[in-house]
Every structure is written in structure tokens, then in C-alpha cells.
Design an enzyme around this catalytic site. Structure first.
Site, mmCIF file in Angstrom:
data_model
loop_
_atom_site.group_PDB
_atom_site.id
_atom_site.type_symbol
_atom_site.label_atom_id
_atom_site.label_comp_id
_atom_site.label_asym_id
_atom_site.label_seq_id
_atom_site.Cartn_x
_atom_site.Cartn_y
_atom_site.Cartn_z
ATOM 1 N N SER A 263 0.856 -1.205 0.000
ATOM 2 C CA SER A 263 0.000 0.000 0.000
ATOM 3 C C SER A 263 0.877 1.235 0.000
ATOM 4 C CB SER A 263 -0.861 0.020 1.266
ATOM 5 O OG SER A 263 -0.067 0.413 2.375
ATOM 6 N N ASP A 264 0.351 2.336 -0.516
ATOM 7 C CA ASP A 264 1.044 3.581 -0.246
ATOM 8 C C ASP A 264 0.857 3.858 1.241
ATOM 9 O OD1 ASP A 264 1.391 6.638 -2.184
ATOM 10 O OD2 ASP A 264 2.368 5.949 -0.341
ATOM 11 N N TRP A 265 1.660 4.730 1.776
ATOM 12 C CA TRP A 265 1.705 4.921 3.235
ATOM 13 C C TRP A 265 0.435 5.624 3.720
ATOM 14 C CZ3 TRP A 265 5.249 2.269 1.265
ATOM 15 C CH2 TRP A 265 6.278 1.693 1.997
ATOM 16 N N GLY A 266 -0.430 4.814 4.309
ATOM 17 C CA GLY A 266 -1.712 5.361 4.733
ATOM 18 C C GLY A 266 -2.782 5.177 3.694
ATOM 19 N N GLY A 267 -2.529 4.294 2.726
ATOM 20 C CA GLY A 267 -3.511 4.110 1.657
ATOM 21 C C GLY A 267 -4.520 3.011 1.932
#
Ligand code: GLC
Length: 733
Positions: A263-267
Site C-alpha cells: 500500500s502507499d503509506w496510509g492508503g
């Protein structure tokens, strides 16, 4: 003769001891990776499996300590290896051995139109990641350049899916030959920074498959990327990090991707979607919904305890879990537990040379009248260098691709080294408010005093080299927000106009990752598009401006005359930046030059445009046949001649144009390019192969690619707007 009982007993005992001494399969790097994966999986507990699926720190996730399976360490970014941060903070940890080589931004690599440079780039940055013991490099990014405002265009490879596809594959191969996983990002449709975590993109199937997916598909199927990063935005109502269509259907099923979806960071926003829609590794979540660090216990990640609880309750089956864990184990066996991977290098002279070569090959000469360029050493006694970008660090800032570097040769330093300090005078001309120059002088500098000081310096010089453009400040070329206009910031237009009133002999060098408006262009005889060129910026620029190296870059994206000429912008807010959280890509497949061609809008500078200090003549292009079947390959040949007095390299571009398509198609589409270096007066026959299957359009009715029979023009060009030859061929079913 039958063996005696003693012999049989001895044989059993010895094979037993050997068996006991034999390594477990997962630890034996001579075993096939898939066998190692299955063996390790069979030894892991449910808790150990779930622990692997999410972060344990800002940039790492758990291994299996009990089995000696190491943690996975990721690090940014596409242009160099980010400094070590604290375990659970975005703040630099202050290490003293993690200052890296900054390679040029990927727009510069794309502008080289040279896949050999992409391989060199991947090998070099991969060696630095390997040396810093990273298992995953969080790059490259290949999101398509849809508007000139996107804050992160500088990290990507331009507006054309074919160019991005050809350049991303060798980069990945170079990184991964170091035993480091590339992580291609951001999958998919992350073409802006405004509202990037909430914008819900609607786009047609054709535009999705013909424009926005090709570079990712090439990365997976040809580059064999070992990981891919989901993007923050939504697509058709689902966040892309947990998007069933993108991840399960297209990526894992259709494209046979066997790597890790990170995931993107916080996605990640939801356990069920994360579990069922194809996410494998959850990073950067703040489960308490705050953006503060340390208050979001990793055990509370969506794919941590909430997942474990529902596995035990039987809501989720272990098969899905095992698929995720297998992918992460596969990545570990391809990287940290691969016995034959090399040991990397860090800040080596070869990396500096690579950075400089890639920068030199990416710098684009956009305009050059009155023989303004090159400026050979010794030609002038007084050279005025004006502009804050001559001294401002451009390797820091811009968001996650920001770097702590071992060194950065800034343009002014490079020019002084080239021409001598007694030839060069400098004046900042403008200040972006954060530049060292303003702080050092401490005086109350304002635009007028900076402008007047610069005009004074310019007045007394033989030639002015203006070095401006954009920078990595927020709302310039930076993550997290888009520019609000296409104009040069900080009063640069006025400054350039003021300078040229006192000195007509001026070269403007723009350092940026995006197109800008140029009201002063008519008064400026020479213009160079430099990118964020990394640690070797000053040396590369000085080599180009002095003529030591002949510029050979070509634009990887169009420069519109004005913002409204851009396709996405022209359809208003619903098309960009979106309305009430929704965004419709109304330009459909007509992105970049596809739009300018169809709407007959002349760009300021066209996709693929780039001049040289020499000239090239394109001989007659011919094809081996006049008609082809849909699975044939067209062999096109032409003779290219360097008709000037300097060695130089030219990128011949091949576009195809369907004459009577049954569906709307762009006037032309890039399908091949070939960069050739030639000595003065030399010529060479160039052969370019075009697979007719690549001329297909995506048929939304049949949900498949289709090559349509009929007549096509093969266009041979020095840019998308400078077509030198046309060869007509027939495609038969
Ligand atoms: C950022 C970026 C991504 C980066 C990641 C880790 O928000 O979108 O490109 O790799 O987070 O820093």
C-alpha cells in the site's frame, strides 16, 4: 548378492543423520524459490503469517525471527536512497553513513529516450539500495503526465505510455539484478496531488488500458517487477490499494503478477477490502485516524489483529492469507535470502558518472538562435549567471523523493569549475523565500532590489546564463499539492524581461519537472530545459552549455502555450481537479500530443522535441513490404546523416496513424524510437522493427485489444510535430 542386514542398517542410519544434518528446504538457496516458499509457509503459525502483512516501523515489516526469516526493509525513492529515519517517525535519524548519490529525476531519464540509460540508472540506484541493505526500493513512478500542474510529474516519465513503458523496464531490471525489489508506483491513476487520498477517478476502459496501464503492464510482464505500490486515490469507488478490479483482476489474474502489492503509506482504510481485494503488505496506516506518529499501534493495523481475529472466527479463509504470505516470502527469497545477490556500492565514482551521463542525455535544447549556444570556454571574458536555481539545492524537498546527499554540484559551482571564477559573476535575481542566499545576505532583500542587482550584473556581462524554473517547495514540484498556475513563480517573468532589455545575449535554463508559460520566449535567443539533475547537476549543465557534450534530450511531455490548452484542464473542474470528490478523465485517450494533434492546437514545444548543436538529415524511409498481417513485424529502414560539424545523437521517433479507423483514434501514436550517436558527417542505416500487434486499440465492446485492417501511415519524426517522412502500409486481417 543381497546386502546384509548390517549394510541396510548402516545405510538407514547414515541417510537419517544426513537427513537431520540437511538444511530445511526454505533455508537452502539452491532449492527452487517456490519450494522454499511452500516449505517456509508450512512451518509458520497463523500469528506469524499475519504479522508479516503489515508494518512494524515506518519503513519495515516483520520477518519470522523463530525461523530466521529476515524483516523486509523498504526505502524511498526513485532518484536515490532516502536517509534513515527513526523507527517510528518521519524524522531523519541523523546517521552519518547514509548520504547517497542523487540521480537525475525520472523526467530527465525519460527525456534521454535511451533505454541504456534506464538500465544504467537501475543498476546504479539498485547498488546503492543493496549497499544500504534495503529489500525494496520504493520506485520508479510511472504515472502519466496528464496536467502541467501535478506536483509529482518530476518523479514520472511523461505523457506517452509507450515511452514510459520502454524506459521503466530496464530500470526495474537494473535494480533487481542487485537482489533489491523495485516497487513500481503508484498503481493506478494517481495523476495529481490535490486531494490525492480522496479523489475518485472515473476513466473509460480505453483510456485506462491505452494510456494509464501500459507502463505498469510492461513493468510487471517485461520488467518482472517484484512489487508494486497501490495509489492513494480511488478508482470507481474503491481505494486503489484495496481495489478488486485493479489488483485481483487486472494485476494478479490477467497479468500474472506474482509479486507483492504494497500500500502507499496510509492508503489502506478497511480490513475487509484489504483482505479480499488484493493487498499484501499494509504500510503507513494510522489506525487512530490521526496523522501523528506513534499513536497508531502496529498491532491495530487493518491487516493485523482485526484480520487475525476474523481468521480465527472463520470469516476469512487461510487460503487468501497464504497467498499474501507466499508473495512476501517470494520477495524475501528473491532478495535478502538469495545467496547469489551482489553486495552493492554506495556513492561510488561510477554512480557519479552514471548520474552525470543520464543528466547530460536528458537535458533538452529547446531553442538556439544566433549561435547563442554552445558557449565554448574562452569565448567570453564575462559571463553573468543569474537565478536562484543556480545555487539552490534541488535534491532536497519535493516530498518522499527528497534526499540527503553525499554531494551536490549546483549549476553555479559547475559553471565556475568550467569557465573559471574570474569569468563568472552571479546574482540571485529572485528568492523563493527559503534559499540560503537570502538568509546569508540578511539584508532586507525584496524583489526589486534582487531584480535591480541582477540587471546590473547582466548589463556588464558578455552573455547571461539565466538559471531559474521551479523548485521542490510545496505547491511547486512537490508531493502533496499541485501548482495553481503554469506561470514561473517568484517574479521570474519580469526578471527575465528586465535582463533581456539590458543584454540580448541570454540563455535561459529552466530547472523543473513541469512545463511553464514563457511570455518572454520571443526575446530570448536560447532556451534549455534542464530537469532536477541530481548530484552532478552543475557538471552536466556546464558540459552541455560549453559544448563539451552535445545536447540530445527530447521532451517527454508537451509544453502548452497556456494552461487552458491542456486537455484535462480544458474540460473544467470535473475533469481536473475534480468536483465533490469525483473526477472524470473527459479527455479520454487524447492525452498530451494526442490532444494537440486532434484539436489542432500548436503547443509551445512538442512532445519529442529537442535540438542539437549539429544537424541531422533523414534519408528516405522504406519498409520491407507494403502490406502486413496483424501478427507481422514491419521492418523500417532509413539512413540518418549528421550533416553538422559536431558529434551528436538523434532520436528518430516512429508514430503510426490509422487512415480510416472505425473508432476515434489519435492522429498519431508513438510506437518506436531509436537514439543514434553519429560523428560529424557520418551516416548510418537505422533499422526499426514495429510489431503490428502493438498498433491495436482497446475495443471496449469486446473488452480486448484489436488490430484493425486498413491503411496506415508510418510517420518518421524528429518530434511529434516535426514529421520528416511518411510511409503508407496496408494491414490485412
Ligand atoms: C508517500 C508517497 C510514496 C512513498 C511513500 C513512502 O506518501 O506517495 O511514493 O514511497 O509515501 O514515503
Amino acid at each position: 548378492m543381497k546386502p546384509s542386514k548390517i549394510t541396510i542398517l548402516f545405510f538407514i542410519m547414515s541417510s537419517l543423520t544426513v537427513g537431520l544434518a540437511q538444511k530445511p528446504v526454505y533455508l537452502d538457496s539452491n532449492q527452487p524459490i517456490e519450494k522454499r516458499v511452500q516449505d517456509a509457509l508450512s512451518r509458520m503459525t497463523l500469528e506469524e503469517k499475519v504479522d508479516m502483512l503489515h508494518a512494524q516501523s515506518k519503513f519495515s515489516s516483520k520477518g519470522v525471527p523463530r525461523l530466521g526469516i529476515p524483516e523486509v526493509w523498504t526505502d524511498d525513492g526513485p532518484h536515490g536512497i532516502r536517509e534513515e529515519v527513526f523507527w517510528d517517525k518521519w524524522i531523519g535519524a541523523g546517521w552519518t553513513n547514509d548520504s547517497c548519490t542523487a540521480f537525475p529525476a525520472l523526467t530527465s531519464l525519460a527525456a534521454s529516450f535511451n533505454p541504456e540509460m534506464a538500465l544504467l540508472y537501475g543498476i546504479s540506484i539498485g547498488e546503492e539500495a543493496r549497499y544500504r541493505n534495503k529489500s525494496v526500493l520504493l520506485g520508479p513512478g510511472v504515472n502519466i503526465y496528464r496536467t502541467p500542474l501535478n506536483g509529482r510529474n518530476f518523479e514520472y516519465m511523461g505523457e506517452d505510455p509507450y515511452l514510459s513503458s520502454r524506459m521503466v523496464v530496464p530500470y526495474i531490471q537494473g535494480v533487481q539484478q542487485n537482489g533489491v525489489a523495485a516497487c513500481v508506483k503508484h498503481f493506478a491513476l494517481n495523476n495529481q496531488e490535490d486531494n490525492r487520498t480522496s479523489i475518485d477517478v472515473q476513466v473509460s476502459e480505453r483510456a485506462l488500458y491505452e494510456i494509464y496501464l501500459p507502463a505498469f503492464k510492461a513493468a510487471v510482464q517485461e520488467g518482472k517487477a517484484w512489487s508494486i505500490m497501490g495509489s492513494y486515490n480511488l478508482f470507481r469507488g474503491q481505494h486503489c490499494c484495496t481495489n478488486d478490479l485493479l489488483l485481483n483482476k487486472i494485476l494478479k489474474q490477467d497479468w500474472n503478477f506474482n509479486g507483492v502489492v504494497i500500500s502507499d503509506w496510509g492508503g489502506t482504510h478497511n480490513t475487509e477490502q484489504a483482505v479480499l481485494n488484493g493487498l499484501d503488505l499494509e504500510m503507513g496506516t494510522s489506525t487512530d485516524g490521526l496523522t501523528t506518529d506513534g499513536t497508531a499501534p502496529y498491532s491495530e493495523y487493518y491487516m493485523a489483529n482485526p484480520y487475525l481475529k476474523n481468521l480465527k472466527s472463520g470469516k476469512y479463509d487461510v487460503k487468501t492469507l497464504d497467498d499474501k504470505v507466499s508473495r512476501i516470502l517470494r520477495l524475501i527469497f528473491r532478495t535478502t535470502m538469495s545467496a547469489d545477490r551482489p553486495f552493492g556500492k554506495f556513492v561510488s565514482p561510477e554512480h557519479s558518472e552514471a548520474a552525470r551521463k543520464i543528466a547530460e542525455q536528458g537535458i533538452v535544447l529547446l531553442k538556439n538562435e544566433k549561435q547563442t549556444l554552445p558557449i565554448p570556454v574562452g569565448k567570453y571574458k564575462k559571463i553573468a549567471v543569474i537565478g536562484e536555481n543556480a545555487t539552490k539545492s534541488l535534491v532536497i524537498g519535493g516530498g518522499s523523493s527528497s534526499l540527503k546527499v553525499a554531494y551536490e554540484v549546483k549549476p553555479l559551482e559547475g559553471l565556475i569549475a568550467k569557465y573559471g571564477k574570474d569569468v563568472i559573476s552571479f546574482s540571485s535575481g529572485y528568492a523563493s523565500g527559503q534559499s540560503e542566499y537570502v538568509k546569508e545576505t540578511k539584508s532586507r532583500l525584496n524583489k526589486d532590489s534582487l531584480l535591480h542587482a541582477a540587471v546590473e550584473v547582466a548589463k556588464n556581462a558578455d552573455v547571461v546564463i539565466y538559471i531559474g524554473g521551479l523548485n521542490k517547495n510545496y505547491l511547486q514540484d512537490s508531493e502533496g499539492g499541485d501548482r495553481k498556475s503554469m506561470a514561473l513563480p517568484y517574479g521570474q517573468d519580469q526578471l527575465i524581461q528586465a535582463i533581456q532589455t539590458v543584454n540580448k545575449n541570454i540563455v535561459v535554463v529552466l530547472l523543473s519537472g513541469n512545463a511553464v508559460e514563457m511570455p518572454w520566449l520571443g526575446q530570448v535567443p536560447a532556451l534549455v530545459q534542464g530537469w532536477y539533475l541530481g548530484s552532478e547537476a552543475g557538471n552536466a549543465l556546464a558540459n552541455i552549455l560549453s559544448g563539451e557534450v552535445n545536447p540530445s534530450g527530447k521532451l517527454p511531455f508537451s509544453f502548452p502555450k497556456k494552461l487552458e490548452d491542456n486537455a484535462a484542464i480544458s474540460f473544467g473542474a470535473i475533469s481536473y481537479p475534480g468536483l465533490n470528490g469525483k473526477e472524470e478523465y473527459k479527455e479520454d485517450i487524447l492525452v498530451g500530443y494526442r490532444w494537440f494533434d486532434t484539436k489542432k492546437i500548436a503547443p509551445q514545444f512538442a512532445f519529442g522535441h529537442g535540438l542539437s548543436y549539429t544537424t541531422f538529415e533523414y534519408g528516405k524511409a522504406t519498409t520491407d513490404k507494403k502490406s502486413y498481417a496483424t501478427n507481422d513485424t514491419v521492418k523500417l529502414t532509413l539512413t540518418l546523416k549528421n550533416t553538422g560539424v559536431l558529434k551528436g545523437a538523434e532520436t528518430v521517433q516512429i508514430y503510426i496513424s490509422a487512415l480510416k479507423p472505425s473508432v476515434m483514434r489519435p492522429i498519431k501514436e508513438l510506437k518506436a524510437f531509436s537514439k543514434t550517436e553519429l560523428d560529424a558527417s557520418a551516416s548510418r542505416q537505422i533499422e526499426i522493427n514495429l510489431g503490428v500487434k502493438d498498433w491495436a486499440f482497446y475495443n471496449e465492446k469486446t473488452q480486448s485489444w484489436e488490430v484493425e485492417a486498413g491503411k496506415y501511415n508510418i510517420l518518421v519524426g524528429a518530434s511529434s510535430a516535426d514529421i520528416r517522412q511518411k510511409v503508407n502500409v496496408e494491414i490485412t486481417k
